[in-house]
Design a protein around this motif. Structure first.
Motif, mmCIF file in Angstrom:
data_model
loop_
_atom_site.group_PDB
_atom_site.id
_atom_site.type_symbol
_atom_site.label_atom_id
_atom_site.label_comp_id
_atom_site.label_asym_id
_atom_site.label_seq_id
_atom_site.Cartn_x
_atom_site.Cartn_y
_atom_site.Cartn_z
ATOM 1 N N ASN A 1 5.914 -52.847 -57.145
ATOM 2 C CA ASN A 1 6.535 -54.103 -56.733
ATOM 3 C C ASN A 1 8.024 -54.170 -57.068
ATOM 4 O OD1 ASN A 1 4.075 -54.978 -55.810
ATOM 5 N ND2 ASN A 1 3.585 -56.164 -57.635
ATOM 6 N N GLN A 2 8.504 -53.210 -57.881
ATOM 7 C CA GLN A 2 9.908 -53.237 -58.314
ATOM 8 C C GLN A 2 10.797 -52.305 -57.497
ATOM 9 O OE1 GLN A 2 8.333 -53.029 -62.747
ATOM 10 N NE2 GLN A 2 10.539 -53.270 -62.762
ATOM 11 N N PHE A 3 10.198 -51.350 -56.783
ATOM 12 C CA PHE A 3 11.004 -50.339 -56.103
ATOM 13 C C PHE A 3 11.608 -50.878 -54.810
ATOM 14 C CE2 PHE A 3 8.057 -47.158 -58.279
ATOM 15 C CZ PHE A 3 8.952 -46.967 -59.318
ATOM 16 N N VAL A 4 12.910 -50.604 -54.630
ATOM 17 C CA VAL A 4 13.599 -51.018 -53.409
ATOM 18 C C VAL A 4 14.367 -49.860 -52.784
ATOM 19 C CG1 VAL A 4 13.830 -53.441 -54.077
ATOM 20 C CG2 VAL A 4 15.574 -51.800 -54.793
ATOM 21 N N GLY A 5 14.572 -48.769 -53.531
ATOM 22 C CA GLY A 5 15.350 -47.634 -53.035
ATOM 23 C C GLY A 5 14.478 -46.567 -52.414
ATOM 24 N N ALA A 6 15.056 -45.773 -51.507
ATOM 25 C CA ALA A 6 14.313 -44.694 -50.846
ATOM 26 C C ALA A 6 14.086 -43.518 -51.774
ATOM 27 C CB ALA A 6 15.070 -44.234 -49.600
ATOM 28 N N VAL B 1 14.578 -42.051 -56.121
ATOM 29 C CA VAL B 1 14.642 -42.489 -57.510
ATOM 30 C C VAL B 1 16.057 -42.920 -57.874
ATOM 31 C CG1 VAL B 1 14.538 -41.645 -59.896
ATOM 32 C CG2 VAL B 1 12.635 -41.200 -58.329
ATOM 33 N N GLN B 2 17.058 -42.104 -57.544
ATOM 34 C CA GLN B 2 18.423 -42.463 -57.927
ATOM 35 C C GLN B 2 18.913 -43.707 -57.176
ATOM 36 O OE1 GLN B 2 21.405 -39.485 -57.069
ATOM 37 N NE2 GLN B 2 20.293 -38.716 -55.281
ATOM 38 N N ASP B 3 18.497 -43.872 -55.920
ATOM 39 C CA ASP B 3 18.863 -45.079 -55.178
ATOM 40 C C ASP B 3 18.299 -46.319 -55.858
ATOM 41 O OD1 ASP B 3 20.191 -43.595 -53.291
ATOM 42 O OD2 ASP B 3 18.553 -43.614 -51.834
ATOM 43 N N ASP B 4 17.059 -46.193 -56.331
ATOM 44 C CA ASP B 4 16.402 -47.345 -56.944
ATOM 45 C C ASP B 4 17.083 -47.734 -58.258
ATOM 46 O OD1 ASP B 4 13.790 -48.984 -56.467
ATOM 47 O OD2 ASP B 4 13.894 -48.621 -58.622
ATOM 48 N N VAL B 5 17.394 -46.737 -59.087
ATOM 49 C CA VAL B 5 18.053 -47.017 -60.368
ATOM 50 C C VAL B 5 19.441 -47.602 -60.132
ATOM 51 C CG1 VAL B 5 18.922 -45.969 -62.500
ATOM 52 C CG2 VAL B 5 16.715 -45.241 -61.565
ATOM 53 N N ALA B 6 20.108 -47.165 -59.050
ATOM 54 C CA ALA B 6 21.471 -47.622 -58.759
ATOM 55 C C ALA B 6 21.507 -49.019 -58.147
ATOM 56 C CB ALA B 6 22.155 -46.640 -57.805
ATOM 57 N N PHE B 7 20.377 -49.528 -57.661
ATOM 58 C CA PHE B 7 20.364 -50.770 -56.872
ATOM 59 C C PHE B 7 21.010 -51.942 -57.616
ATOM 60 C CE2 PHE B 7 18.240 -54.719 -55.549
ATOM 61 C CZ PHE B 7 18.554 -54.714 -54.192
ATOM 62 N N SER B 8 20.557 -52.199 -58.843
ATOM 63 C CA SER B 8 21.093 -53.342 -59.588
ATOM 64 C C SER B 8 22.550 -53.133 -59.956
ATOM 65 C CB SER B 8 20.267 -53.579 -60.857
ATOM 66 O OG SER B 8 18.952 -53.984 -60.523
ATOM 67 N N LEU B 9 22.915 -51.887 -60.241
ATOM 68 C CA LEU B 9 24.309 -51.592 -60.575
ATOM 69 C C LEU B 9 25.230 -51.905 -59.400
ATOM 70 C CD1 LEU B 9 23.787 -48.156 -62.376
ATOM 71 C CD2 LEU B 9 24.152 -50.381 -63.451
ATOM 72 N N GLU B 10 24.781 -51.496 -58.217
ATOM 73 C CA GLU B 10 25.580 -51.729 -57.013
ATOM 74 C C GLU B 10 25.724 -53.224 -56.747
ATOM 75 O OE1 GLU B 10 25.976 -49.708 -52.591
ATOM 76 O OE2 GLU B 10 24.028 -49.725 -53.601
ATOM 77 N N ASN B 11 24.608 -53.952 -56.917
ATOM 78 C CA ASN B 11 24.648 -55.403 -56.694
ATOM 79 C C ASN B 11 25.562 -56.109 -57.684
ATOM 80 O OD1 ASN B 11 22.980 -55.355 -54.514
ATOM 81 N ND2 ASN B 11 21.148 -56.043 -55.605
ATOM 82 N N ASN B 12 25.748 -55.505 -58.864
ATOM 83 C CA ASN B 12 26.597 -56.119 -59.880
ATOM 84 C C ASN B 12 28.030 -55.588 -59.851
ATOM 85 O OD1 ASN B 12 25.063 -57.961 -62.073
ATOM 86 N ND2 ASN B 12 23.635 -56.457 -61.221
ATOM 87 N N ASP C 1 15.940 -37.112 -56.378
ATOM 88 C CA ASP C 1 15.795 -37.267 -54.924
ATOM 89 C C ASP C 1 14.347 -37.457 -54.485
ATOM 90 O OD1 ASP C 1 18.581 -36.976 -54.373
ATOM 91 O OD2 ASP C 1 18.378 -34.826 -54.745
ATOM 92 N N HIS C 2 13.442 -37.674 -55.435
ATOM 93 C CA HIS C 2 12.040 -37.923 -55.086
ATOM 94 C C HIS C 2 11.863 -39.361 -54.601
ATOM 95 C CE1 HIS C 2 11.389 -34.160 -57.149
ATOM 96 N NE2 HIS C 2 10.088 -34.229 -56.959
ATOM 97 N N GLU C 3 10.872 -39.563 -53.749
ATOM 98 C CA GLU C 3 10.525 -40.922 -53.329
ATOM 99 C C GLU C 3 9.677 -41.567 -54.428
ATOM 100 O OE1 GLU C 3 8.781 -41.184 -49.472
ATOM 101 O OE2 GLU C 3 10.065 -39.615 -48.640
ATOM 102 N N PRO C 4 10.062 -42.751 -54.890
ATOM 103 C CA PRO C 4 9.344 -43.384 -56.004
ATOM 104 C C PRO C 4 7.842 -43.516 -55.780
ATOM 105 C CG PRO C 4 11.376 -44.558 -55.562
ATOM 106 C CD PRO C 4 11.217 -43.554 -54.450
ATOM 107 N N HIS C 5 7.436 -43.792 -54.541
ATOM 108 C CA HIS C 5 6.015 -44.049 -54.294
ATOM 109 C C HIS C 5 5.156 -42.792 -54.353
ATOM 110 C CE1 HIS C 5 6.702 -48.255 -53.381
ATOM 111 N NE2 HIS C 5 7.716 -47.902 -52.609
#
Length: 281
Positions: free
Chosen positions: A94-99, A101-112, A137-141
Motif C-alpha cells: 500500500n506504500q509503493f508508488v514508484g516503478a 525500488v530507487q524511484d519509490d525511495v526517491a518519491f518523498s524526497l522529490e516531493n519535498n 532497479d527491481h520492481e517493488p512488487h
C-alpha cells in the motif's frame, strides 16, 4: 536523557458527540527519550493505532498534549513536526508508488524539493542502511515481504527522521521476513541512535524494546521494561495477547514436573536453565 516525544493526559474519541461511547484513547501519559526503542502493545481495539495517528498528526487530541522535540504538536507546526517522523505501515504494497525500488525511495524526497544530487545520495545511503542497495532497479512488487518492508524503511530513512514508527510493520510477514525487518531496525538503532516506536500485538517483537507500554481499552494498563510487562504472565493472555514461546514452553515443562527457576522470556534463558537445573548435575 533527551525527551523526543511525549503524551500528556491525552484523550481522543472518534465520536465526541456521543459521550456514552468509550474513548479510543483515554488520559494517556508517557515519555520517549532520544535513542530508545519503545514498544506499544495491546489487543485489537486497545488504542495502539490511534496512538500512532496522534503521534503523526493524522489526529489531534480532544484533551491533553502531544509533544514532538518538546514542542506541542499543532495544525500550525504539523508539517515541520512530521519532518522528524518516518512511518512504516502494516502492508508494504500500500506504500509503493514508484516503478523501481530507487524511484519509490526517491518519491518523498522529490516531493519535498530535495536537490537531485542530494536525492541520489540519500537514496543510495538509505538502501545501503537496510542492505537493499543491490535491488535499485527491481520492481517493488516482485520482492519478498521482508524485502518490501526494508525498502519501506529505506524510504522513511531517506527523509532523515529522528523517530521511526513501525505500525504493525511485521504482522503480515512470514518468520524469515519478520526476522529480516527486526534485525534491520536493531542494526539501525545501534549505528545511528534512531528512536523507534513499534506498535504491535506481538510480544516476541516487544522483547527487543527498551521500554514497553501496554494498552487496554484505550488506557495505559502497564508500563515498564519487557521483563516487568512479561511478569504479568496469564494476565496478558486474559487481555488478548499471546505469551512469548519461551514463557509458554516453561509453563508446559513445569506442568510436567521439570525443575525450572521462574519464568523465561527468551529461548536462550530457558535452554540455560534446563541445562543448569537438569543436565549439569
Amino acid at each position: 536523557m533527551t525527551e523526543i516525544l511525549s503524551f500528556n493526559q491525552v484523550t481522543f474519541s472518534y465520536t465526541p458527540e456521543v459521550p456514552e461511547v468509550r474513548n479510543a484513547v483515554e488520559d494517556v501519559t508517557f515519555t520517549v527519550n532520544e535513542g530508545e526503542w519503545v514498544a506499544i502493545v495491546g489487543h485489537n481495539g486497545s488504542g495502539k493505532s490511534t496512538l500512532a495517528k496522534l503521534m503523526s498528526g493524522l489526529l489531534f487530541p480532544n484533551n491533553g498534549e502531544v509533544r514532538i522535540m518538546r514542542d506541542v504538536l499543532t495544525e500550525e507546526n504539523l508539517w515541520e513536526m512530521r519532518s522528524h517522523i518516518g512511518m512504516v505501515f502494516q502492508n508494504p504494497d500500500n506504500q509503493f508508488v514508484g516503478a523501481t525500488v530507487q524511484d519509490d525511495v526517491a518519491f518523498s524526497l522529490e516531493n519535498n524539493g530535495v536537490p537531485y544530487k542530494e536525492m541520489v545520495e540519500r537514496v543510495h545511503q538509505s538502501l545501503q542502511q537496510v542492505k537493499m542497495e543491490k535491488f535499485l532497479d527491481h520492481e517493488p512488487h516482485h520482492l519478498s515481504g521482508g524485502q518490501k518492508q526494508r525498502v519501506a524503511i529505506a524510504g522513511a530513512l531517506a527523509m532523515q527522521p529522528k523517530i521511526l514508527i513501525l505500525d504493525e510493520a511485521t504482522s503480515m510477514l512470514d518468520p524469515l521476513g519478520r526476522e529480516e525487518v527486526l534485525q534491520t531496525v536493531q542494526s539501525l538503532r545501534e549505528k545511528t541512535g534512531l528512536t523507534v516506536l513499534s506498535i504491535t500485538h506481538d510480544l516476541e517483537e516487544a522483547m527487543l524494546a527498551d521500554h514497553v507500554l501496554f494498552m487496554n481499552e484505550g488506557k495505559k494498563y502497564a508500563e515498564g521494561t519487557p521483563e516487568k510487562i512479561f511478569a504479568l504472565g496469564d494476565k496478558l493472555v486474559d487481555l488478548g495477547l499471546d505469551l512469548p514461546f519461551a514463557m509458554k514452553m516453561t509453563k508446559l515443562l513445569q506442568a510436567q514436573g521439570v525443575q525450572l527457576v521462574g519464568q523465561h522470556i527468551t529461548e536462550e534463558e530457558l535452554v540455560n536453565d534446563l541445562w543448569t537445573s537438569n543436565f549439569n548435575k
